[in-house]
Design a protein around this motif. Sequence first.
Motif, PDB file in Angstrom:
ATOM      1  N   VAL A   1       0.857  -1.191   0.000  1.00 23.36           N
ATOM      2  CA  VAL A   1       0.000   0.000   0.000  1.00 23.36           C
ATOM      3  C   VAL A   1       0.889   1.235   0.000  1.00 23.36           C
ATOM      4  CG1 VAL A   1      -1.776   1.298   1.224  1.00 23.36           C
ATOM      5  CG2 VAL A   1      -1.844  -1.207   1.224  1.00 23.36           C
ATOM      6  N   VAL A   2       0.671   2.110  -0.979  1.00 21.92           N
ATOM      7  CA  VAL A   2       1.450   3.331  -1.139  1.00 21.92           C
ATOM      8  C   VAL A   2       0.745   4.474  -0.422  1.00 21.92           C
ATOM      9  CG1 VAL A   2       2.350   4.991  -2.817  1.00 21.92           C
ATOM     10  CG2 VAL A   2       2.350   2.536  -3.350  1.00 21.92           C
ATOM     11  N   LYS A   3       1.500   5.262   0.309  1.00 18.38           N
ATOM     12  CA  LYS A   3       0.915   6.429   0.983  1.00 18.38           C
ATOM     13  C   LYS A   3       0.360   7.384  -0.069  1.00 18.38           C
ATOM     14  CE  LYS A   3       1.932  10.021   4.398  1.00 18.38           C
ATOM     15  NZ  LYS A   3       0.820   9.613   5.267  1.00 18.38           N
ATOM     16  N   ASP A   4      -0.817   7.932   0.214  1.00 18.90           N
ATOM     17  CA  ASP A   4      -1.425   8.894  -0.718  1.00 18.90           C
ATOM     18  C   ASP A   4      -0.471  10.058  -0.980  1.00 18.90           C
ATOM     19  OD1 ASP A   4      -3.741   7.494  -1.035  1.00 18.90           O
ATOM     20  OD2 ASP A   4      -4.913   8.655   0.414  1.00 18.90           O
ATOM     21  N   TYR A   5      -0.292  10.400  -2.247  1.00 22.67           N
ATOM     22  CA  TYR A   5       0.486  11.579  -2.614  1.00 22.67           C
ATOM     23  C   TYR A   5      -0.244  12.287  -3.753  1.00 22.67           C
ATOM     24  CZ  TYR A   5       2.209   9.081  -6.749  1.00 22.67           C
ATOM     25  OH  TYR A   5       2.286   8.410  -7.946  1.00 22.67           O
ATOM     26  N   HIS A   6       0.097  13.533  -3.971  1.00 25.93           N
ATOM     27  CA  HIS A   6      -0.614  14.356  -4.953  1.00 25.93           C
ATOM     28  C   HIS A   6      -0.040  14.105  -6.348  1.00 25.93           C
ATOM     29  CE1 HIS A   6      -2.955  16.643  -2.018  1.00 25.93           C
ATOM     30  NE2 HIS A   6      -1.874  16.641  -1.262  1.00 25.93           N
ATOM     31  N   TYR A   7      -0.514  13.035  -6.976  1.00 25.72           N
ATOM     32  CA  TYR A   7      -0.052  12.740  -8.331  1.00 25.72           C
ATOM     33  C   TYR A   7      -0.773  13.609  -9.368  1.00 25.72           C
ATOM     34  CZ  TYR A   7      -4.258   9.773  -8.603  1.00 25.72           C
ATOM     35  OH  TYR A   7      -5.548   9.301  -8.574  1.00 25.72           O
ATOM     36  N   VAL A   8      -1.858  14.257  -8.949  1.00 24.21           N
ATOM     37  CA  VAL A   8      -2.491  15.295  -9.773  1.00 24.21           C
ATOM     38  C   VAL A   8      -2.349  16.613  -9.021  1.00 24.21           C
ATOM     39  CG1 VAL A   8      -4.109  13.800 -10.977  1.00 24.21           C
ATOM     40  CG2 VAL A   8      -4.730  14.725  -8.743  1.00 24.21           C
ATOM     41  N   ASP A   9      -2.764  17.715  -9.627  1.00 15.46           N
ATOM     42  CA  ASP A   9      -2.582  19.002  -8.966  1.00 15.46           C
ATOM     43  C   ASP A   9      -3.503  19.117  -7.754  1.00 15.46           C
ATOM     44  OD1 ASP A   9      -5.184  20.154  -9.808  1.00 15.46           O
ATOM     45  OD2 ASP A   9      -4.296  20.132 -11.798  1.00 15.46           O
ATOM     46  N   LEU A  10      -3.232  20.137  -6.942  1.00 14.19           N
ATOM     47  CA  LEU A  10      -3.971  20.327  -5.696  1.00 14.19           C
ATOM     48  C   LEU A  10      -5.372  20.887  -5.920  1.00 14.19           C
ATOM     49  CD1 LEU A  10      -1.023  21.705  -3.590  1.00 14.19           C
ATOM     50  CD2 LEU A  10      -2.290  19.612  -3.107  1.00 14.19           C
ATOM     51  N   LYS A  11      -5.753  21.069  -7.183  1.00 14.66           N
ATOM     52  CA  LYS A  11      -7.120  21.474  -7.484  1.00 14.66           C
ATOM     53  C   LYS A  11      -8.041  20.254  -7.560  1.00 14.66           C
ATOM     54  CE  LYS A  11      -5.545  23.879 -11.030  1.00 14.66           C
ATOM     55  NZ  LYS A  11      -5.493  24.736 -12.237  1.00 14.66           N
ATOM     56  N   GLN A  12      -7.460  19.059  -7.428  1.00 16.13           N
ATOM     57  CA  GLN A  12      -8.227  17.824  -7.455  1.00 16.13           C
ATOM     58  C   GLN A  12      -7.874  16.984  -6.230  1.00 16.13           C
ATOM     59  OE1 GLN A  12      -8.116  15.883 -11.493  1.00 16.13           O
ATOM     60  NE2 GLN A  12      -6.614  17.470 -11.907  1.00 16.13           N
ATOM     61  N   ARG A  13      -8.860  16.267  -5.726  1.00 19.12           N
ATOM     62  CA  ARG A  13      -8.610  15.391  -4.588  1.00 19.12           C
ATOM     63  C   ARG A  13      -7.806  14.179  -5.024  1.00 19.12           C
ATOM     64  NH1 ARG A  13     -10.536  16.552   0.094  1.00 19.12           N
ATOM     65  NH2 ARG A  13     -12.274  18.023   0.346  1.00 19.12           N
ATOM     66  N   ILE A  14      -7.062  13.615  -4.073  1.00 18.87           N
ATOM     67  CA  ILE A  14      -6.343  12.369  -4.340  1.00 18.87           C
ATOM     68  C   ILE A  14      -7.370  11.254  -4.488  1.00 18.87           C
ATOM     69  CG2 ILE A  14      -4.726  10.685  -3.432  1.00 18.87           C
ATOM     70  CD1 ILE A  14      -3.399  12.968  -1.870  1.00 18.87           C
ATOM     71  N   THR A  15      -7.329  10.583  -5.614  1.00 18.09           N
ATOM     72  CA  THR A  15      -8.270   9.494  -5.855  1.00 18.09           C
ATOM     73  C   THR A  15      -7.525   8.167  -5.947  1.00 18.09           C
ATOM     74  OG1 THR A  15      -8.141   9.938  -8.235  1.00 18.09           O
ATOM     75  CG2 THR A  15      -9.934  10.987  -7.020  1.00 18.09           C
ATOM     76  N   GLU A  16      -8.259   7.120  -6.263  1.00 17.46           N
ATOM     77  CA  GLU A  16      -7.702   5.763  -6.263  1.00 17.46           C
ATOM     78  C   GLU A  16      -6.590   5.621  -7.302  1.00 17.46           C
ATOM     79  OE1 GLU A  16     -11.804   6.025  -4.803  1.00 17.46           O
ATOM     80  OE2 GLU A  16     -10.865   6.557  -6.712  1.00 17.46           O
ATOM     81  N   GLN A  17      -5.557   4.905  -6.924  1.00 16.17           N
ATOM     82  CA  GLN A  17      -4.395   4.721  -7.791  1.00 16.17           C
ATOM     83  C   GLN A  17      -3.888   3.294  -7.639  1.00 16.17           C
ATOM     84  OE1 GLN A  17      -1.081   7.262  -6.819  1.00 16.17           O
ATOM     85  NE2 GLN A  17      -0.446   7.488  -8.945  1.00 16.17           N
TER      86      GLN A  17
END
Length: 799
Positions: free
Chosen positions: A596-612
């Motif tokens: 399990v990978v810790k949530d990180y902002h793979y998209v910009d901060l204008k979008q919530r972190i979603t499933e990856q």
Amino acid sequence: MFKNYVKTAFRNLLRNKIYSGINILGLSMGLACGMLIILYVKDEVSYDRFHDNLNNIYRISTVQYNVEGKREGAMGYSGYLQGPRFAADVPGINAFTRVEQDMRDVKNGAHIKAWQIHLADSSFFSIFSFPLLSGNPKTALLAPDAVVITEDVAKEQFGTKDALGKVLMMKQGDDQFKPYTVTGVAKRIPQNSSLKFKILVPIRASAQDEGNDENWFNFFLNTFVVLDPGADRTQVETNMQQVYTAQSAAVFERQQQQYGPQGKTVYQLQPMNELHLSKTYRADNGLTDASDPIFSYILSGIAAFILLIACINFVNLTIARSVKRAKEIGIRKVVGGGRMQLIMQFMGESFILSIAAFILALILVQLSLPVFNELSNKALAISYLFDFKLVGGYLLLFFMTGFLAGFYPSLVLSGFNPVKVLYNRFTLSGKNYLQKGLVVLQFTLASFLIIGTITIYCQFRYLTTRQLGYDDKDLVILRHSRIPYLRADAFRADLMRNGAVADVAFKNVGDWMTSAKVNGDLTVNFSYETVDEKYLPLLKIPVVKGRNFSKAFPSDSTHAVLVNEAFVKTAGWKDPIGQEVNFWYNKDEKYTVVGVVKDYHYVDLKQRITEQLFTMKNSNQYGATFVKIKPGKETAALAHIAVIYKKYFPLSPYEYTFMNDENLKRYESEAKWKQIILFSAILTIFISCIGLFGLSVLSAEKRTKEIGIRKVLGASVAAVVAILSTDFLKLVIISFVLSMPIAWIVSNKWLESYPYRITVSWWIFATAAFLVVGVALMTVSFYAVKAAVADPVKSLKGE
């Protein structure tokens, strides 16, 4: 009589240079802002209007519904089938063209450059009004090796616009460069076009593609259709839906049997004249410059604020000067001057000031256009001012400004009682509530913009400095042709031979989205990433449970996946390690969660972190290389990377970006709005303060003898300055208090669009208060100090 009015008006304006200068400067700034915003709005609403058949051109769009019938989304994309099938079977559609976007390497001698190209059907130039300098628009895209280029591309590639018949070497995918014959040279594309092509080639749609009913469910390009002039759009949409339902029924049934219940797709037609400002069906995927009408509303509001403040200055200063002109008015009335004549006199002065301000505004617009274009992402020119409708708009703006700024003062001044005036018994009646109210109004607007500026600045700083959950420093990204994992290992080994390179990792290029089933039948949508075992350590992304991929476990490349914390939460797993992820649409493709990978902002901060989800699947190739450079060794590392890159990708242009730069580019719109609001706030407070300065000058002049008497009786300079400044500062403080609740509501409303945002804290208001009150204090104190230190003998000798 008229000549006398003009002559008297000029004498009065020249006699009161400070007053005239303040009014002209304030009005010119307000008018310049109004002109710039009119230019902006005119450009926004003019997009795509140059097409001759615009009213009959539509883009095929879709609305998606889930199994329960709930609307899930809308898009302006379609596939290979929609255009030819609808044109053939739907009455009212007489032509279509499909437009697809791609990237191609173009070779010019030894130089290779990646170009964004467009692919289109041969009917492209029959539907759209893009004139050709040379070539036949009807046949330009018929041959498979034909290419149409713009005059700018022709000059860059061949050194001349006369490029018809010349050969352009272009590569597709990993193939060798192939010759394309230039069959047309197009004029420079208008800047207000949603479709801006540079290189245009025939679209690749085989008979097999257009005959395969499964392509009803592929959406990746734009399809434009032309309706008959008398066609009913609603009926055409109904017929389109019927054709789609009938022709896709067999494929749809198979999909339901294989994958379970499916949602519904509904086809619609989007008018081309709505493309640019549409919030539902965006102008993207090969179209450009998608905008939002809210931008025009905001900028228009700011321009109205600034123009209103400039007019308030005019009214305030004119009324404040009325005492000094009281005897002039009294004498005019005694010798027979009528009230209407006086109104005409003062309105004339107002329009003379407005004419001067209008001329200065034109100069300011010309000087500020480069900065404004940079802020607004436009290519506006001063020549746009000579558009007939635009000139009419500016003239209307001029007359409205002159009338609004001069009408009320002319009524007040022309109403003076000549007896009281000539016996020195005249004072402005009441407590000047209107004048004070106008000062409060303009500083309320200025305070509101300053609070907004600070809020936007803080949110932008938050977006660009917040920890993303990974390390993006000294990280270079190379995007290239796809390579398999074995070749990627050799590429990495060669890159690592230089001591300036710390590490190398690989990932798929672009954003992949898909879905899979967990817990038996729960479908999870997620971002699908193909990485190697070095990727997470290179970016310092923690694995919070389980382990990372490793070559020590051969099954990792065939049956293992990593998921992020958001995926675990959606799946509802308490113990995610060992859980199964089923890609049910691919036979026997099931994976086991190993980490399990810790949530990180793979998209910009204008979008919530979603499933990856991460895979190291062998059959998925890599398209991006991440190179970690040792600090301070960028030059050596980039030189080495260029050599190795050319060795592995000799037919591709060497291009790289730093990841932290890419992250900053995600917030370009916020950066521009920060600058726009900052300039607006500065301009607003400046115009407000020059008006306040003018009022303080007139107040000091009116109280000259009072100041002299106070000084003779022992008043200090500080006491006199305080007396002259207090009344104005009270108004500024009241203004700020009034602006606070409005600014708080608007700021919080704006911040709601960001899932990760700052809190509107007390210190934002404290900082804004310090700035507003401080600037106002300096403004009114400047002339107050001058009056306070003046020799009282000179002030009183007239008594």
